[in-house]
Design an enzyme around this catalytic site. Structure first.
Site, PDB file in Angstrom:
ATOM      1  N   ASP A  15      47.472  48.975  80.778  1.00 38.68           N
ATOM      2  CA  ASP A  15      46.123  48.342  80.182  1.00 38.68           C
ATOM      3  C   ASP A  15      45.121  49.087  80.637  1.00 38.68           C
ATOM      4  O   ASP A  15      44.992  49.820  81.655  1.00 38.68           O
ATOM      5  CB  ASP A  15      46.401  46.994  80.295  1.00 38.68           C
ATOM      6  CG  ASP A  15      44.994  46.217  79.835  1.00 38.68           C
ATOM      7  OD1 ASP A  15      44.838  46.425  78.529  1.00 38.68           O
ATOM      8  OD2 ASP A  15      44.421  45.570  80.530  1.00 38.68           O
ATOM      9  N   LEU A  16      43.896  49.220  79.875  1.00 39.21           N
ATOM     10  CA  LEU A  16      42.734  49.814  80.206  1.00 39.21           C
ATOM     11  C   LEU A  16      41.774  48.794  80.904  1.00 39.21           C
ATOM     12  O   LEU A  16      41.610  48.577  82.236  1.00 39.21           O
ATOM     13  CB  LEU A  16      42.060  50.584  79.227  1.00 39.21           C
ATOM     14  CG  LEU A  16      40.617  51.160  79.627  1.00 39.21           C
ATOM     15  CD1 LEU A  16      41.110  52.378  80.590  1.00 39.21           C
ATOM     16  CD2 LEU A  16      40.047  51.791  78.494  1.00 39.21           C
TER      17      LEU A  16
HETATM   18 MG   LIG Z   1      43.073  44.145  80.167  1.00 34.79          MG
END
Ligand SMILES: [Mg+2]
Length: 253
Positions: A15-16
């Site tokens: 995830d970023l």
């Molecule tokens: Mg996130």
């Protein structure tokens, strides 16, 4: 070169926002650490290219943030996907389908300073990090437009954001799709995420016998936990300190 944990037989799903980068007041305000691209390149090499960004952002937005580097990615919580060969898949969805919702939510944001409207194309988000007092208003508004749209869309909530996203796809289905393809297939999946929409991904990775890692606090299906901030970067091998993974305590039944 520093050995990356847990090793060369892994596939990395990351995830970023809130995981690789700190959350900012608005999605447009996040800043990448200068050493992040080098870390991702290192992990890509170590895993034979089995690295994908799994984000709520649109893929076009991810590319912009990464300065044109085009990683395999799932965007808009799994609605759109770009595989390791660069092929894009997204279920056809008329932009017109969201026209009324787009207009209504954009108007609401204009009327309430601090609310931020984000149009990702197939999904629409209201962010209230700058104005937490508008949380209930944002949720009511998105639920109201969802009521008019029906089962083609679902309402998802995250950290200071409420969102309307196409039904039927999520981060878990995106990871499962990558895992059926080269160079991901046959590897041990690792998924690191911090928010509620990552839970779909954790469950898929658990089912596949992989390593699910929740960043920060909160209830989760993930089997491991890392502190936020520098914790993820440290664990992935960017440099000291490298925190220990904390095994999630089993929930009392
Ligand atoms: Mg996130």
């Amino acid at each position: 070169m520093r050995r990356s944990i847990p090793g060369p037989g892994c596939a990395y799903f990351l995830d970023l926002d809130g995981t690789l980068v700190d959350l900012a007041v608005t999605p447009g305000a996040v800043r990448l650490r200068a050493d992040l691209p080098a870390l991702l390149t290192h992990l890509q090499r170590a895993s034979g290219g089995a690295l994908a960004i799994i984000s709520g952002r649109a893929i076009a937005d991810l590319d912009r943030l990464f300065g044109g580097r085009r990683y395999p990615a799932a965007g808009q919580h799994g609605y759109e996907r770009r595989d390791a060969r660069g092929r894009r898949t997204a279920r056809a969805l008329s932009r017109h389908a969201l026209a009324g919702a787009r207009q209504g939510l954009a108007f609401l944001a204009r009327m309430h300073p601090g609310l931020e409207f984000e149009d990702k194309g197939a999904s629409l988000a209201l962010h209230y990090r700058r104005a937490p007092r508008h949380a209930a208003l944002a949720r009511r508004a998105v639920q109201a437009v969802h009521g008019a749209l029906g089962s083609r869309f679902v309402v998802t909530t995250g950290k200071c954001v409420v969102e309307l996203t196409p039904a039927g796809r999520n981060k878990g289905s995106a990871i499962a799709a990558f895992m059926r393809e080269r160079p991901f297939a046959g590897r041990t999946p690792i998924f690191v995420g911090d928010d509620r929409t990552d839970e779909h991904g954790f469950r898929v990775v658990n089912r596949l016998g992989g390593c699910s890692v929740k960043v920060g606090r909160g209830p989760t299906a993930a089997r491991w936990r890392l502190p936020g901030g520098e914790g993820v970067i440290g664990w992935l091998g960017a440099g000291p300190p490298r925190p220990r993974l904390v095994r999630r305590r089993p929930r009392a039944r």
